[in-house]
Design a protein around this motif. Structure first.
Motif, PDB file in Angstrom:
ATOM      1  N   HIS A 230       0.870  -1.181   0.000  1.00 53.23           N
ATOM      2  CA  HIS A 230       0.000   0.000   0.000  1.00 53.23           C
ATOM      3  C   HIS A 230       0.905   1.227   0.000  1.00 53.23           C
ATOM      4  CE1 HIS A 230      -2.150   2.860   3.020  1.00 53.23           C
ATOM      5  NE2 HIS A 230      -2.469   3.220   1.797  1.00 53.23           N
ATOM      6  N   HIS A 231       1.102   1.803  -1.193  1.00 58.62           N
ATOM      7  CA  HIS A 231       1.978   2.970  -1.292  1.00 58.62           C
ATOM      8  C   HIS A 231       1.172   4.230  -1.036  1.00 58.62           C
ATOM      9  CE1 HIS A 231       5.494   5.270  -2.551  1.00 58.62           C
ATOM     10  NE2 HIS A 231       6.172   4.132  -2.494  1.00 58.62           N
ATOM     11  N   GLU A 232       1.823   5.396  -1.198  1.00 57.60           N
ATOM     12  CA  GLU A 232       1.206   6.648  -0.766  1.00 57.60           C
ATOM     13  C   GLU A 232      -0.017   7.050  -1.590  1.00 57.60           C
ATOM     14  OE1 GLU A 232       4.123   9.911  -2.867  1.00 57.60           O
ATOM     15  OE2 GLU A 232       4.805   8.949  -1.034  1.00 57.60           O
TER      16      GLU A 232
ATOM     17  N   GLN B 293       0.205   6.889   6.867  1.00 50.53           N
ATOM     18  CA  GLN B 293      -0.099   8.301   7.102  1.00 50.53           C
ATOM     19  C   GLN B 293      -0.167   9.108   5.793  1.00 50.53           C
ATOM     20  OE1 GLN B 293       2.875  10.107   9.611  1.00 50.53           O
ATOM     21  NE2 GLN B 293       4.306  10.423   7.941  1.00 50.53           N
ATOM     22  N   ASN B 294      -0.150   8.403   4.682  1.00 49.25           N
ATOM     23  CA  ASN B 294      -0.257   9.075   3.391  1.00 49.25           C
ATOM     24  C   ASN B 294      -1.044   8.181   2.446  1.00 49.25           C
ATOM     25  OD1 ASN B 294       0.014  10.803   1.260  1.00 49.25           O
ATOM     26  ND2 ASN B 294       2.235  10.753   1.178  1.00 49.25           N
TER      27      ASN B 294
ATOM     28  N   TYR C 287      -5.804   8.351  -2.214  1.00 48.36           N
ATOM     29  CA  TYR C 287      -7.211   8.099  -2.520  1.00 48.36           C
ATOM     30  C   TYR C 287      -8.111   8.567  -1.374  1.00 48.36           C
ATOM     31  CZ  TYR C 287     -11.674   5.876  -3.188  1.00 48.36           C
ATOM     32  OH  TYR C 287     -13.024   5.679  -3.301  1.00 48.36           O
ATOM     33  N   MET C 288      -7.790   8.159  -0.158  1.00 45.10           N
ATOM     34  CA  MET C 288      -8.644   8.501   0.980  1.00 45.10           C
ATOM     35  C   MET C 288      -8.684   9.999   1.242  1.00 45.10           C
ATOM     36  SD  MET C 288      -8.095   5.519   3.812  1.00 45.10           S
ATOM     37  CE  MET C 288      -8.244   3.788   3.385  1.00 45.10           C
ATOM     38  N   THR C 289      -7.563  10.680   0.962  1.00 41.15           N
ATOM     39  CA  THR C 289      -7.473  12.111   1.245  1.00 41.15           C
ATOM     40  C   THR C 289      -7.989  12.973   0.109  1.00 41.15           C
ATOM     41  OG1 THR C 289      -5.525  11.703   2.628  1.00 41.15           O
ATOM     42  CG2 THR C 289      -5.895  13.963   1.916  1.00 41.15           C
ATOM     43  N   LYS C 290      -7.669  12.614  -1.140  1.00 38.80           N
ATOM     44  CA  LYS C 290      -7.973  13.468  -2.280  1.00 38.80           C
ATOM     45  C   LYS C 290      -9.238  13.073  -3.054  1.00 38.80           C
ATOM     46  CE  LYS C 290      -3.120  14.701  -3.109  1.00 38.80           C
ATOM     47  NZ  LYS C 290      -3.264  16.157  -3.044  1.00 38.80           N
TER      48      LYS C 290
ATOM     49  N   ASP D 197       6.749   4.745   5.915  1.00 38.79           N
ATOM     50  CA  ASP D 197       7.373   5.879   5.251  1.00 38.79           C
ATOM     51  C   ASP D 197       7.022   7.169   5.989  1.00 38.79           C
ATOM     52  OD1 ASP D 197       8.864   7.203   3.369  1.00 38.79           O
ATOM     53  OD2 ASP D 197       7.870   6.280   1.663  1.00 38.79           O
ATOM     54  N   GLY D 198       7.765   8.221   5.683  1.00 38.94           N
ATOM     55  CA  GLY D 198       7.575   9.486   6.392  1.00 38.94           C
ATOM     56  C   GLY D 198       6.808  10.538   5.623  1.00 38.94           C
ATOM     57  N   THR D 199       6.385  10.228   4.384  1.00 41.20           N
ATOM     58  CA  THR D 199       5.634  11.218   3.630  1.00 41.20           C
ATOM     59  C   THR D 199       4.275  11.453   4.280  1.00 41.20           C
ATOM     60  OG1 THR D 199       4.820   9.477   2.171  1.00 41.20           O
ATOM     61  CG2 THR D 199       6.772  10.691   1.460  1.00 41.20           C
ATOM     62  N   SER D 200       3.773  12.664   4.163  1.00 43.43           N
ATOM     63  CA  SER D 200       2.545  13.031   4.865  1.00 43.43           C
ATOM     64  C   SER D 200       1.435  13.358   3.880  1.00 43.43           C
ATOM     65  CB  SER D 200       2.802  14.237   5.772  1.00 43.43           C
ATOM     66  OG  SER D 200       1.629  14.610   6.458  1.00 43.43           O
TER      67      SER D 200
END
Length: 217
Positions: free
Chosen positions: A92-94, A143-144, A147-150, A183-186
């Motif tokens: 599951h990537h960003e 944390q990134n 799909y869920m965010t945008k 990963d650390g991307t937000s």
């Protein structure tokens, strides 16, 4: 170091497999020959990829993912020949696309045309890895999730519920999981991620205490 940490060090060689929708993206030549030709599902919006997004814009539509020749046994044979003792795959990537038919996101292999929506990369991966005696590890970007965010625009609470659900699925259905790589991307709807990470760590320790955590938060 603990006994578990020493066991990890003794692996010596591990492999990272970046596999997902971008693997099959039909990118413009100008982008492919740019300085950094990497597409992480939902974040390269300055170029024309509209025909490959449709109702999932700015994310690539699930039908882009169609690994008709996928052969996890071949992956393991090649990795074993190289001396690899653990493989990490981007479950599951960003962008948020899940390589397994998760019950916690509509943006997964089950929404693709691959095998009529019945395909499951993690099932093939885990079964082959166990057969070859290669350690199973997963990259999860909890944390990134583009799909869920945008696209889905979930609230923070719903975002956390779904991410914890996916972590639980991976640990209980596709193991034994040697390590989880974060990963650390937000890119979440949460102003603070403290609660998210606390639930992630608690879930891992409760369900699979032997699983190592490559933390980044």
């Amino acid at each position: 170091p603990s006994a578990r940490q020493l066991e990890f060090m003794d692996l010596e060689l591990t492999q990272f497999m970046h596999f997902g929708i971008p693997t099959f993206w039909d990118a413009p030549n100008a982008f492919l020959h740019s300085a950094n030709p990497t597409f992480h599902d939902c974040y390269t919006t300055s170029i024309d990829h509209g025909p490959q997004t449709e109702g999932f814009y700015p994310c690539l539509k699930p039908d882009v993912f169609n690994p008709t020749d996928l052969d996890a046994e071949n992956w393991m044979a090649a990795s074993a020949a190289l001396g690899m003792r653990e493989i990490i795959i981007t479950a599951h990537h960003e962008g948020g696309f899940a390589l397994w038919p998760s019950k916690f996101t509509p943006y997964s292999v089950s929404a693709s045309k691959w095998k009529g929506g019945k395909g499951d990369v993690l099932r093939a991966f885990a079964d082959a890895a166990n057969k070859w005696g290669i350690g199973i590890s997963y990259y999860l970007n909890v944390q990134n999730d583009g799909y869920m965010t945008k696209v889905a625009n979930y609230s923070c609470a719903e975002f956390i519920r779904r991410q914890i659900g996916m972590v639980t699925e991976v640990l209980t259905e596709y193991g034994p999981v040697n390590r989880l790589w974060f990963d650390g991307t937000s890119g979440s709807p949460c102003k603070q991620t403290t609660e998210l990470w606390q639930q992630v760590y608690d879930t891992i320790r409760k369900i699979s205490p032997h699983t190592m955590i490559s933390s980044y938060r």
